[in-house]
Design a protein around this motif. Structure first.
Motif, PDB file in Angstrom:
ATOM      1  N   UNK A  81     -76.545 -33.086  35.121  1.00  0.00           N
ATOM      2  CA  UNK A  81     -75.182 -33.397  35.555  1.00  0.00           C
ATOM      3  C   UNK A  81     -74.517 -34.355  34.574  1.00  0.00           C
ATOM      4  N   UNK A  82     -73.237 -34.125  34.346  1.00  0.00           N
ATOM      5  CA  UNK A  82     -72.482 -35.034  33.486  1.00  0.00           C
ATOM      6  C   UNK A  82     -71.073 -35.216  34.048  1.00  0.00           C
ATOM      7  N   UNK A  83     -70.502 -36.347  33.742  1.00  0.00           N
ATOM      8  CA  UNK A  83     -69.151 -36.677  34.183  1.00  0.00           C
ATOM      9  C   UNK A  83     -68.208 -36.594  32.995  1.00  0.00           C
ATOM     10  N   UNK A  84     -67.140 -35.822  33.155  1.00  0.00           N
ATOM     11  CA  UNK A  84     -66.088 -35.736  32.155  1.00  0.00           C
ATOM     12  C   UNK A  84     -64.764 -35.986  32.860  1.00  0.00           C
ATOM     13  N   UNK A  85     -64.163 -37.144  32.601  1.00  0.00           N
ATOM     14  CA  UNK A  85     -62.925 -37.489  33.295  1.00  0.00           C
ATOM     15  C   UNK A  85     -63.179 -37.635  34.781  1.00  0.00           C
ATOM     16  N   UNK A  86     -62.455 -36.884  35.571  1.00  0.00           N
ATOM     17  CA  UNK A  86     -62.643 -36.946  37.024  1.00  0.00           C
ATOM     18  C   UNK A  86     -63.444 -35.754  37.553  1.00  0.00           C
ATOM     19  N   UNK A  87     -64.235 -35.135  36.653  1.00  0.00           N
ATOM     20  CA  UNK A  87     -65.044 -33.979  37.052  1.00  0.00           C
ATOM     21  C   UNK A  87     -66.533 -34.274  36.925  1.00  0.00           C
ATOM     22  N   UNK A  88     -67.284 -33.822  37.926  1.00  0.00           N
ATOM     23  CA  UNK A  88     -68.739 -33.798  37.845  1.00  0.00           C
ATOM     24  C   UNK A  88     -69.130 -32.361  37.522  1.00  0.00           C
ATOM     25  N   UNK A  89     -69.846 -32.171  36.402  1.00  0.00           N
ATOM     26  CA  UNK A  89     -70.114 -30.837  35.876  1.00  0.00           C
ATOM     27  C   UNK A  89     -71.608 -30.545  35.947  1.00  0.00           C
ATOM     28  N   UNK A  90     -71.951 -29.311  36.323  1.00  0.00           N
ATOM     29  CA  UNK A  90     -73.344 -28.887  36.370  1.00  0.00           C
ATOM     30  C   UNK A  90     -73.539 -27.793  37.391  1.00  0.00           C
ATOM     31  N   UNK A 349     -67.900 -21.862  40.161  1.00  0.00           N
ATOM     32  CA  UNK A 349     -69.227 -21.642  40.733  1.00  0.00           C
ATOM     33  C   UNK A 349     -69.803 -20.317  40.233  1.00  0.00           C
ATOM     34  N   UNK A 350     -71.094 -20.353  39.919  1.00  0.00           N
ATOM     35  CA  UNK A 350     -71.864 -19.250  39.334  1.00  0.00           C
ATOM     36  C   UNK A 350     -71.492 -19.009  37.871  1.00  0.00           C
ATOM     37  N   UNK A 351     -70.653 -19.854  37.304  1.00  0.00           N
ATOM     38  CA  UNK A 351     -70.255 -19.689  35.908  1.00  0.00           C
ATOM     39  C   UNK A 351     -70.809 -20.807  35.026  1.00  0.00           C
ATOM     40  N   UNK A 352     -70.493 -20.776  33.742  1.00  0.00           N
ATOM     41  CA  UNK A 352     -71.084 -21.737  32.801  1.00  0.00           C
ATOM     42  C   UNK A 352     -70.493 -23.131  32.870  1.00  0.00           C
ATOM     43  N   UNK A 353     -69.317 -23.278  33.493  1.00  0.00           N
ATOM     44  CA  UNK A 353     -68.635 -24.574  33.506  1.00  0.00           C
ATOM     45  C   UNK A 353     -68.326 -25.018  34.936  1.00  0.00           C
ATOM     46  N   UNK A 354     -69.290 -24.889  35.806  1.00  0.00           N
ATOM     47  CA  UNK A 354     -69.088 -25.249  37.209  1.00  0.00           C
ATOM     48  C   UNK A 354     -68.814 -26.751  37.344  1.00  0.00           C
ATOM     49  N   UNK A 355     -67.832 -27.107  38.174  1.00  0.00           N
ATOM     50  CA  UNK A 355     -67.499 -28.519  38.337  1.00  0.00           C
ATOM     51  C   UNK A 355     -66.916 -28.780  39.718  1.00  0.00           C
ATOM     52  N   UNK A 356     -66.992 -30.033  40.125  1.00  0.00           N
ATOM     53  CA  UNK A 356     -66.360 -30.479  41.351  1.00  0.00           C
ATOM     54  C   UNK A 356     -65.519 -31.702  41.019  1.00  0.00           C
ATOM     55  N   UNK A 357     -64.391 -31.830  41.678  1.00  0.00           N
ATOM     56  CA  UNK A 357     -63.511 -32.978  41.487  1.00  0.00           C
ATOM     57  C   UNK A 357     -64.127 -34.211  42.151  1.00  0.00           C
ATOM     58  N   UNK A 358     -64.315 -35.270  41.380  1.00  0.00           N
ATOM     59  CA  UNK A 358     -64.899 -36.493  41.936  1.00  0.00           C
ATOM     60  C   UNK A 358     -63.975 -37.131  42.972  1.00  0.00           C
ATOM     61  N   UNK A 359     -62.654 -37.236  42.718  1.00  0.00           N
ATOM     62  CA  UNK A 359     -61.783 -37.761  43.781  1.00  0.00           C
ATOM     63  C   UNK A 359     -61.823 -36.902  45.042  1.00  0.00           C
ATOM     64  N   UNK A 360     -61.891 -35.581  44.863  1.00  0.00           N
ATOM     65  CA  UNK A 360     -61.964 -34.692  46.031  1.00  0.00           C
ATOM     66  C   UNK A 360     -63.268 -34.882  46.778  1.00  0.00           C
ATOM     67  N   UNK A 361     -64.354 -35.122  46.057  1.00  0.00           N
ATOM     68  CA  UNK A 361     -65.644 -35.339  46.708  1.00  0.00           C
ATOM     69  C   UNK A 361     -65.601 -36.600  47.564  1.00  0.00           C
ATOM     70  N   UNK A 362     -64.966 -37.656  47.051  1.00  0.00           N
ATOM     71  CA  UNK A 362     -64.792 -38.871  47.837  1.00  0.00           C
ATOM     72  C   UNK A 362     -63.949 -38.592  49.075  1.00  0.00           C
ATOM     73  N   UNK A 363     -62.864 -37.826  48.889  1.00  0.00           N
ATOM     74  CA  UNK A 363     -62.001 -37.466  50.011  1.00  0.00           C
ATOM     75  C   UNK A 363     -62.752 -36.608  51.021  1.00  0.00           C
TER      76      UNK A 363
END
Length: 382
Positions: A81-90, A349-363
Motif C-alpha cells: 500500500x502507498x499513499x499518493x496525495x489523498x489516495x490510498x493505492x493498492x 477495483x480489479x485494475x492496476x491502479x486501484x485506490x480509495x479516497x482517504x478523506x472518503x474513508x474517514x467519512x
C-alpha cells in the motif's frame, strides 16, 4: 485517522488472492479483534475462514456489518500500500479492505459500548470466487445443522454459523451511496467446434477460435444486452477466458470461452440462455449463477437512518444506486435479512491502479458510527 489508515495498509499487505494469504490475514484479523475484547468466532467454509465478531445483547436489534478479505490476483507491488496525495493505492483498497478496516474500528467494544443495539461483524474469504452456492456469506447465515447443494447437484450436510439480524450492510464500493440493487451473475462456458487443417492452408479449415469470438460478438448484440432499467444503463458482458488450439501449425478445431454476464434484476437468466442458444451450434454450460439484488423497501427505518448518515458526507441523493457488480447482500436477503451495499469512494477495483479516497474513508467510518448511533436510539424508542 492514523489508526484507520494503518489498519487498512496492514490488510492490503496480505496477498489474499491466495489461500495462504487468506489464512494469514484471517489470523491477523482474529487476533486484532480478540485484543479489543470483542467476542469472536471462526468457522470454515470450503477450507476458508469465516469470522464473526459481536458486541451487544443478543436480545437487542442486530445490525450486521459484512466484508470480505479476498481479492483478485495482482502483481506483487500492488500488495504494498502507498499513499499518493489523498489516495490510498493498492490491491483491495476499494474492493474492499479499506472499508473492512473502517468496519473493524466501528465495532463497539466494552470500552466504547452502544447500548440498545447488537452489532456483528461478519468477514468472509471467498466473495471473489466462482462458487455459486456454498459461499462464505451463505455459510454465515445458514443454520449449523442445515443441508445445502454439493458440486454434483446432490445434497450435502454443509452447516453454517446461524447468524441472524435485522439489517445488514456489506461494504462493497458505492462511493458513499447506499446500494439498494445489484446485477445478477450468469457465468457461461460456450464451446464451439471448428474444422482442423494445416496451418499453412487455413482456408481449408474452420478456425474455432474465430468462430468463438464471433459468437461472443453475437452475445453482445442480443436483445437482452440492449435492455435497461431505472438504475442500470445495460447488462455487463465480459469475455473473461478463452481456450483454443493445441498446435501453432494447426487450425484449431475447438474453442471454449467463459462469458461473464451481469444481468439486470428484472431479467430472466433462462431467457438469456435461450437467446444465446439461438446464435448457433455451441455447447453451453452454466459455471456460475447468482441472483440479483432487487431494490425495494427503501422506506425502511434502517435504510432511512443509513441514508441520513451518508448524506452528510456528499452532495445529492445517497439512495437508489444500482451496482454493476454482484453482491453477497443476496445471501442475507435470502435469509430474510434486509441488506444494502455501502462503501467509500474510490476507483479502479480489479485494475492496476486501484485506490480509495482517504478523506472518503474517514467519512465512511464516521457515517457508520453515526448510523449505528441513530439505529440504537431508534431501537431504544421502540
Amino acid at each position: 485517522m492514523d489508526e484507520l489508515l494503518a489498519l487498512a495498509e496492514q490488510l492490503i499487505g496480505y496477498d489474499t488472492s491466495s489461500e495462504d494469504g487468506v489464512h494469514e490475514a484471517a489470523g491477523f484479523i482474529k487476533g486484532w479483534l480478540d485484543s479489543r475484547g470483542v467476542e469472536t468466532e471462526q468457522g470454515v467454509c470450503r477450507g476458508l475462514p469465516v469470522i464473526t465478531a459481536s458486541h451487544g445483547d443478543p436480545a437487542d436489534p442486530t445490525v450486521i456489518l459484512h466484508g470480505h478479505i479476498d481479492v483478485v490476483p495482482a502483481g506483487a507491488g500492488q500488495f504494498e500500500a502507498r499513499v499518493e496525495g489523498d489516495r490510498l493505492i493498492g490491491r483491495g483498497t476499494y474492493d474492499m479492505k479499506a472499508a473492512l478496516a473502517a468496519m473493524m474500528l466501528t465495532l463497539p467494544t466494552e470500552a466504547e459500548p452502544l447500548p440498545g443495539l447488537r452489532v456483528v461483524l461478519g468477514i468472509v474469504s471467498d466473495e471473489e470466487s466462482e462458487e455459486a452456492e456454498n459461499r462464505g456469506s451463505n455459510f454465515l447465515v445458514r443454520e449449523p445443522d442445515a443441508a445445502g447443494p454439493d458440486r454434483n447437484g446432490g445434497t450435502a450436510a454443509t452447516g453454517g454459523m446461524g447468524l441472524s439480524g435485522d439489517f445488514a450492510i456489506t461494504g462493497e464500493p458505492t462511493d458513499m451511496h447506499v446500494g439498494v440493487a445489484a446485477k445478477g451473475v450468469l457465468g457461461l462456458r460456450l464451446t464451439v467446434a471448428g474444422r482442423a487443417a494445416h496451418g499453412s492452408t487455413p482456408w481449408l479449415g474452420e478456425n474455432a477460435v474465430l468462430l468463438a469470438v464471433d459468437m461472443f460478438r453475437g452475445v453482445e448484440s442480443l436483445p437482452f444486452a440492449r435492455e435497461s432499467s431505472e438504475l442500470f444503463d445495460r447488462p455487463s458482458i465480459n469475455l473473461g477466458r478463452i481456450w483454443g488450439g493445441d498446435a501453432l501449425n494447426k487450425v484449431p478445431d475447438s474453442c471454449a470461452i467463459d462469458v461473464d454476464i451481469r444481468y439486470l434484476p428484472h431479467q430472466d437468466p433462462a431467457q438469456i440462455r435461450d437467446q444465446i442458444a439461438g446464435l448457433g451450434p455451441a455447447r453451453m454450460e452454466t459455471i456460475m449463477e447468482l441472483p440479483p439484488v432487487s431494490g425495494g423497501g427503501t422506506d425502511s427505518p434502517w435504510i432511512q437512518a443509513l441514508t441520513a448518515a451518508a448524506s452528510r458526507h456528499h452532495e445529492g441523493l445517497s439512495l437508489s444506486v444500482g451496482r454493476d457488480g454482484a453482491s453477497d447482500a443476496v445471501s442475507f436477503i435470502r435469509a430474510g435479512i434486509p441488506s444494502v451495499e455501502f462503501g467509500p469512494a474510490g476507483a479502479g477495483h480489479h485494475g492496476p491502479d486501484e485506490w480509495v479516497s482517504i478523506p472518503s474513508l474517514t467519512a465512511y467510518r464516521s457515517a457508520l458510527k453515526d448510523f449505528l448511533k441513530r439505529a440504537a436510539k431508534s431501537a431504544g424508542r421502540g
